[in-house]
Motif scaffolding. Structure first.
Motif, PDB file in Angstrom:
ATOM      1  N   SER A 239       0.831  -1.212   0.000  1.00 30.96           N
ATOM      2  CA  SER A 239       0.000   0.000   0.000  1.00 30.96           C
ATOM      3  C   SER A 239       0.867   1.266   0.000  1.00 30.96           C
ATOM      4  N   VAL A 240       1.989   1.235   0.698  1.00 31.19           N
ATOM      5  CA  VAL A 240       2.903   2.388   0.699  1.00 31.19           C
ATOM      6  C   VAL A 240       3.501   2.587  -0.696  1.00 31.19           C
TER       7      VAL A 240
ATOM      8  N   PHE B 128       0.682   3.955  -2.848  1.00 33.51           N
ATOM      9  CA  PHE B 128       0.347   5.313  -2.431  1.00 33.51           C
ATOM     10  C   PHE B 128       1.368   6.314  -2.969  1.00 33.51           C
ATOM     11  N   ASN B 129       2.643   5.969  -2.869  1.00 36.05           N
ATOM     12  CA  ASN B 129       3.700   6.870  -3.331  1.00 36.05           C
ATOM     13  C   ASN B 129       3.733   7.028  -4.847  1.00 36.05           C
TER      14      ASN B 129
ATOM     15  N   CYS C  19       0.824   6.643  -6.948  1.00 40.64           N
ATOM     16  CA  CYS C  19      -0.449   6.980  -7.596  1.00 40.64           C
ATOM     17  C   CYS C  19      -0.641   8.487  -7.757  1.00 40.64           C
TER      18      CYS C  19
ATOM     19  N   ASP D   9      -2.829  12.108  -8.009  1.00 39.47           N
ATOM     20  CA  ASP D   9      -3.703  12.734  -7.017  1.00 39.47           C
ATOM     21  C   ASP D   9      -5.174  12.341  -7.138  1.00 39.47           C
TER      22      ASP D   9
ATOM     23  N   GLU E 134      -6.779   6.832  -5.357  1.00 36.97           N
ATOM     24  CA  GLU E 134      -6.378   6.503  -3.997  1.00 36.97           C
ATOM     25  C   GLU E 134      -6.332   5.002  -3.778  1.00 36.97           C
ATOM     26  N   VAL E 135      -5.562   4.618  -2.759  1.00 42.77           N
ATOM     27  CA  VAL E 135      -5.385   3.228  -2.366  1.00 42.77           C
ATOM     28  C   VAL E 135      -6.121   3.030  -1.049  1.00 42.77           C
TER      29      VAL E 135
ATOM     30  N   LEU F   2      -6.400  -4.954  -1.032  1.00 48.27           N
ATOM     31  CA  LEU F   2      -6.145  -3.560  -1.406  1.00 48.27           C
ATOM     32  C   LEU F   2      -6.972  -3.237  -2.637  1.00 48.27           C
TER      33      LEU F   2
ATOM     34  N   VAL G 189      -7.577   0.054  -5.593  1.00 44.51           N
ATOM     35  CA  VAL G 189      -7.179   1.331  -6.158  1.00 44.51           C
ATOM     36  C   VAL G 189      -8.389   1.842  -6.923  1.00 44.51           C
TER      37      VAL G 189
ATOM     38  N   THR H 193     -10.669   8.890  -6.721  1.00 43.78           N
ATOM     39  CA  THR H 193     -11.008   9.487  -5.425  1.00 43.78           C
ATOM     40  C   THR H 193     -12.488   9.836  -5.300  1.00 43.78           C
TER      41      THR H 193
END
Length: 186
Positions: free
Chosen positions: A57-58, A61-62, A64, A66, A69-70, A89, A91, A94
Motif C-alpha cells: 500500500s505504501v 500510495f507513493n 499513484c 492525485d 487513492e489506495v 487492497l 485502487v 477518489t
C-alpha cells in the motif's frame, strides 16, 4: 448432549443471500464477503499477510496520481446486489468511494494469498471482478514471494506482468509503478 448447527442465526435458508443479509453479520474479526449470493467467511489475516499489505500500500500510495487513492481491507466493494467483497487492497478514483463502500468496480483489486483464501482469490474473486469490469487484478504470494498482474481484455483477464523474488515487477496501468516482490516481505 448439545446439537451443533452450521447455520448462522438470522440468515435466510433456501435462497441466495443479498447485501442486505451481509449487513447482519457479526463484527467478530472475520471477513464476510458475498459472491453471487454465496457467503464467504475468512479468518483475520496473519502477520506476514499484513506486512505485505502495508508495504504494498505504501508503494502504491507513493506512485499513484492525485485523482486515485489506495484503500485497504476491510472496505466493501459492492459489485451487485448479491456480491460484496473486500479485496486486500483496492485502487480507485477518489470520487468513487462513499463513506461506507465502493459502489463500482475498482480500477485495481489486489489479493494477498494465504492458505485459507488461495482458491477463492484465484478463482471466485478473480472471475467475479472480471464480470464486474474491474480493469486490473493482482495477486501477491508472500511465500514465494511473487506477484502476477492481469488486465481485462474482451471480458477475460490476461497476464500482463509477473515477477518472483528479486526480479523487477513493473506496470504502467492503472498508473506506472515498479518494485520487486522481495521488497514486500523483508
Amino acid at each position: 448432549m448439545a446439537t451443533m448447527t452450521t447455520q448462522v442465526r438470522g440468515l435466510p435458508y433456501g435462497r441466495p443471500l443479498t447485501n442486505a443479509d451481509l449487513d447482519s453479520m457479526p463484527d467478530d474479526g472475520h471477513r464476510y464477503e458475498l459472491i453471487d449470493g454465496v457467503l464467504i467467511v475468512s479468518p483475520a489475516p496473519r502477520l506476514r499477510h499484513q506486512r505485505v499489505s502495508m508495504r504494498l500500500s505504501v508503494v502504491l500510495f507513493n506512485a499513484c496520481p492525485d485523482d486515485i487513492e489506495v484503500l485497504a481491507a476491510p472496505f466493501d466493494v459492492v459489485l451487485a446486489g448479491d456480491s460484496t467483497m473486500q479485496p486486500d487492497l483496492i485502487v480507485t478514483r477518489t470520487e468513487h468511494p462513499t463513506e461506507r463502500n465502493l459502489p463500482v468496480a475498482p480500477l485495481l483489486a489486489i489479493e494477498i494469498l494465504s492458505r485459507s483464501t488461495r482458491t477463492f482469490d484465484l478463482l471466485l474473486k478473480k472471475d467475479r471482478l472480471a464480470r464486474a469490469g474491474c480493469p486490473h487484478y493482482w495477486v501477491v504470494d508472500p511465500d514465494e514471494p511473487s506477484i502476477t498482474a492481469w488486465t481485462l481484455r474482451d471480458g477475460e483477464y490476461v497476464v500482463v506482468a509477473e515477477a518472483t523474488g528479486d526480479r523487477p515487477f513493473a506496470v504502467t496501468d492503472p498508473f506506472p509503478v515498479a518494485f520487486t516482490p522481495s521488497d514486500l516481505v523483508l
